[in-house]
Motif scaffolding. Sequence first.
Motif: not given
Length: 130
Positions: A1-16
Amino acid sequence: MKLTIFEEAEDLGAIILGIQKDASRESFNQIVEILKENNIEVERFDTIHHKNQLQDKNNLPVFEIDNVLIFDGGYPSKIDVASWFGLNLELFESVTTQNQILKEANDGRIGYCCGVGTDIYIDPNEEDEK
């Protein structure tokens, strides 16, 4: 089974900087790691790196199992994901919920960034000097 996720890119403020984190996404990221450990293939597409794959996707995030829409409009709970793949819910015990993430972020910290922590004391009884 394969789960495919389509989502908004993570906010740069959240990442860094670690600010403006989406608690439900953080919980789901933990779920993804557990799925991978249990031999579930997971593929993620975001709005910055995979624009072509998201052209016909509305109401992000969108979740598909083997190319069949299973969930959209938000991140699923660990109960949902466990049921989709017939996995024991106990596998997901370590996943922190949205409330736990927010509590951890605020316990002993004034903010997510800049190293401000428990070494600052604000006296709630101190009156403002005018």
